[in-house]
Write a protein that holds these residues in place. Sequence first.
Motif, short mmCIF file in Angstrom:
data_model
loop_
_atom_site.label_atom_id
_atom_site.label_comp_id
_atom_site.label_asym_id
_atom_site.label_seq_id
_atom_site.Cartn_x
_atom_site.Cartn_y
_atom_site.Cartn_z
N SER A 10 1.02 -0.88 0.06
CA SER A 10 -0.07 -0.19 -0.23
C SER A 10 1.05 1.22 -0.12
O SER A 10 1.79 1.61 0.76
CB SER A 10 -0.60 0.11 1.37
OG SER A 10 -0.01 0.31 2.20
N ASN A 222 -6.62 0.79 -1.09
CA ASN A 222 -7.29 1.15 -0.32
C ASN A 222 -7.57 1.99 0.67
O ASN A 222 -7.57 3.63 -0.07
CB ASN A 222 -7.04 -0.12 0.75
CG ASN A 222 -5.28 0.79 1.16
OD1 ASN A 222 -5.52 1.46 2.08
ND2 ASN A 222 -4.35 -0.17 1.22
N HIS A 455 -13.54 2.51 5.65
CA HIS A 455 -11.97 1.43 6.37
C HIS A 455 -12.56 0.93 7.40
O HIS A 455 -12.19 -0.28 6.95
CB HIS A 455 -11.88 3.14 7.05
CG HIS A 455 -10.82 2.19 7.87
ND1 HIS A 455 -9.19 1.91 7.09
CD2 HIS A 455 -9.71 2.07 8.95
CE1 HIS A 455 -7.98 0.69 7.61
NE2 HIS A 455 -8.49 0.71 8.66
N ALA A 456 -13.31 1.00 8.00
CA ALA A 456 -13.85 -0.22 8.53
C ALA A 456 -14.67 -1.54 8.70
O ALA A 456 -14.47 -2.48 8.26
CB ALA A 456 -15.07 0.11 10.22
N GLU A 458 -13.75 -2.29 5.38
CA GLU A 458 -13.07 -2.36 3.88
C GLU A 458 -12.51 -3.86 4.91
O GLU A 458 -12.35 -4.75 4.99
CB GLU A 458 -11.70 -1.96 4.11
CG GLU A 458 -10.89 -1.82 3.04
CD GLU A 458 -10.29 -0.61 2.85
OE1 GLU A 458 -10.25 -0.02 2.04
OE2 GLU A 458 -9.18 -0.53 3.70
N GLN A 459 -11.82 -3.60 6.95
CA GLN A 459 -11.31 -4.41 7.23
C GLN A 459 -12.61 -5.91 7.61
O GLN A 459 -11.84 -6.79 7.56
CB GLN A 459 -10.93 -3.52 8.56
CG GLN A 459 -10.29 -2.77 8.55
CD GLN A 459 -9.12 -3.19 7.91
OE1 GLN A 459 -8.03 -3.83 7.85
NE2 GLN A 459 -9.13 -2.53 5.99
N ALA A 460 -13.88 -5.53 8.15
CA ALA A 460 -14.47 -6.34 8.36
C ALA A 460 -14.74 -7.33 6.09
O ALA A 460 -15.09 -8.35 6.92
CB ALA A 460 -16.07 -5.76 8.43
N LYS A 462 -12.18 -7.79 4.19
CA LYS A 462 -11.09 -9.01 4.31
C LYS A 462 -11.58 -10.34 4.10
O LYS A 462 -10.61 -10.97 3.99
CB LYS A 462 -10.31 -8.24 4.86
CG LYS A 462 -9.48 -7.55 4.57
CD LYS A 462 -8.18 -6.57 5.68
CE LYS A 462 -7.33 -5.38 5.19
NZ LYS A 462 -6.42 -5.08 5.31
N THR A 463 -12.05 -10.94 5.20
CA THR A 463 -12.52 -12.51 5.62
C THR A 463 -13.14 -12.85 5.20
O THR A 463 -13.56 -14.40 5.43
CB THR A 463 -11.91 -12.84 7.33
OG1 THR A 463 -12.46 -11.88 7.80
CG2 THR A 463 -10.68 -12.03 8.07
N ALA A 468 -14.19 -9.43 -0.29
CA ALA A 468 -12.86 -9.14 -0.27
C ALA A 468 -12.79 -8.53 -1.40
O ALA A 468 -13.42 -8.73 -2.26
CB ALA A 468 -13.00 -10.20 0.08
#
Length: 507
Positions: A10, A222, A455-456, A458-460, A462-463, A468
């Motif tokens: 990044s 991102n 952003h929050a 995006e993090q959630a 990812k998995t 994703a």
Amino acid sequence: MSKNELVSLSSVEMRRRIGTKEISPVELLDACLERIEEVNPAVNAVTAMCVDRARKEAKAAEAAVRRGEDLPLLHGLPTGIKDLEETKDLLTTYGSPLYRDYVPGYDNVMVGRVRAAGAIVVGKTNVPEFGAGSNSRNPVWGATGNPFNPMLNAGGSSGGSAAALATDMLPVCTGSDTGGSLRNPASFCGIVGFRPSPGMVAVERRAMGWTPISVLGPMGRNVADVCLLFATQVGQHDSDPLSFPLEPEAYAEPWPVDLGSLRVAYTEDFGGAPVDKSIRQTFREKIKAMKPFFRSLDKVDVDYGGADRCFDVIRAVSFLSRYQDAYTNNRKMLGPNIIANYELGAKLTLADFAWAHGEQTRIFRAFQEIYKEYDLVIGPTVGFSPFPWKQLYIEEMDGKKLGTYYHWMATKYFVTLTSNPAVSLPCGVDSQKLPFGLQVIGRFRGDGEVLGAAHAMEQAFKTNPVLARPLPNIAKLRKPVPALKSIVTHPPKLNAKVAKGPAPGAL
């Protein structure tokens, strides 16, 4: 670390490692140039380049690190500038044969701020002619291909920037947005595009300074990368009457947001925008997968009234203001999108203009009512899967002819009319196994909040394989697709030295 690993970092991580001397700006630039040489022939995203100057600037950036100087936010990061923005001593064509040899003697305000933040401008990124349309093809540079299939559309008008980011050719790229030009290519290419509130980033080239539909903004792989670039772009400038004072450092990182506290509203079509059946089904699957993340997730009705006609009028008047001389004196050199917009504007009356501004005000006020109950509104960024770049635009949906060449972009220009900040966030793939973008729309002037929420999310995401971010197959892109340049009719003179073309602000 291999060059492939280096370019895939990044921009936030690249900048951190430059500051800790783990990597050098020279090393990073070399890796990006190698990736451009390998992959750009397949997607045709990067156009005019200034490699010699970039190498000198990278060496200077490396020396500054060694001396222990205070380093700005983008120090040493290779950067692409959308080819609608004037760049000093670097070819700026606007994708038009009229300016195929234009080399400005100045940087515009946004470019100057990005450079001042330490960015190393490597080259320009491809656009439609004058940014009109959401297919980044023009008679000067040809077409930009989608990183997931180069024969498909990369979106526009910031398609070159989106494709360059998605393929790791450049870590930092700029964009702009009127009816979706930051959001559409971000969705098609699987990256993040952010349309800020009008006035956050000064726009000196806006022909009608008090009309807020056109903005400049950031793109990134991102949300944190988007914030890093955004912080260098924001702020007041006397050339833009809508701009206002800001504290740039407040936007350099995503704001903390607790997803579990958010009340979220969703809509499939924003009250009547064209959305294909397959995209509706994909969106429903995404909604089901993300529902556990929020406090609540409810379907809402959105009243956009006369949004299509409203956008037609406001957009056409802007084209009338900007392109009168070009249309009058060089009509044969203009493409069909510019001509169509200009001629629509020429037929309008003052009564049409007054109605459109009144309707936009009504749409704005009606949309803000949603935020009395909800924190965010989400929906599909684009109502269609990426289509062949040889097809200029989507003409019909489910057998019904669409109204204009940009009507298929209504999911985005409806939001433009509200002036609310909006993020296009990568959200898995659609039924064609191509990137799907989720449009996340914040409160009026809630730029920091919506970036934090994105952003929050995006993090959630990812998995979760349904949500994703997808990645293109770089190995397949190392085989060039010559057809991407097949529509070029006015190649530029890359050795142009003398500035020619419009005076500052003329476009």
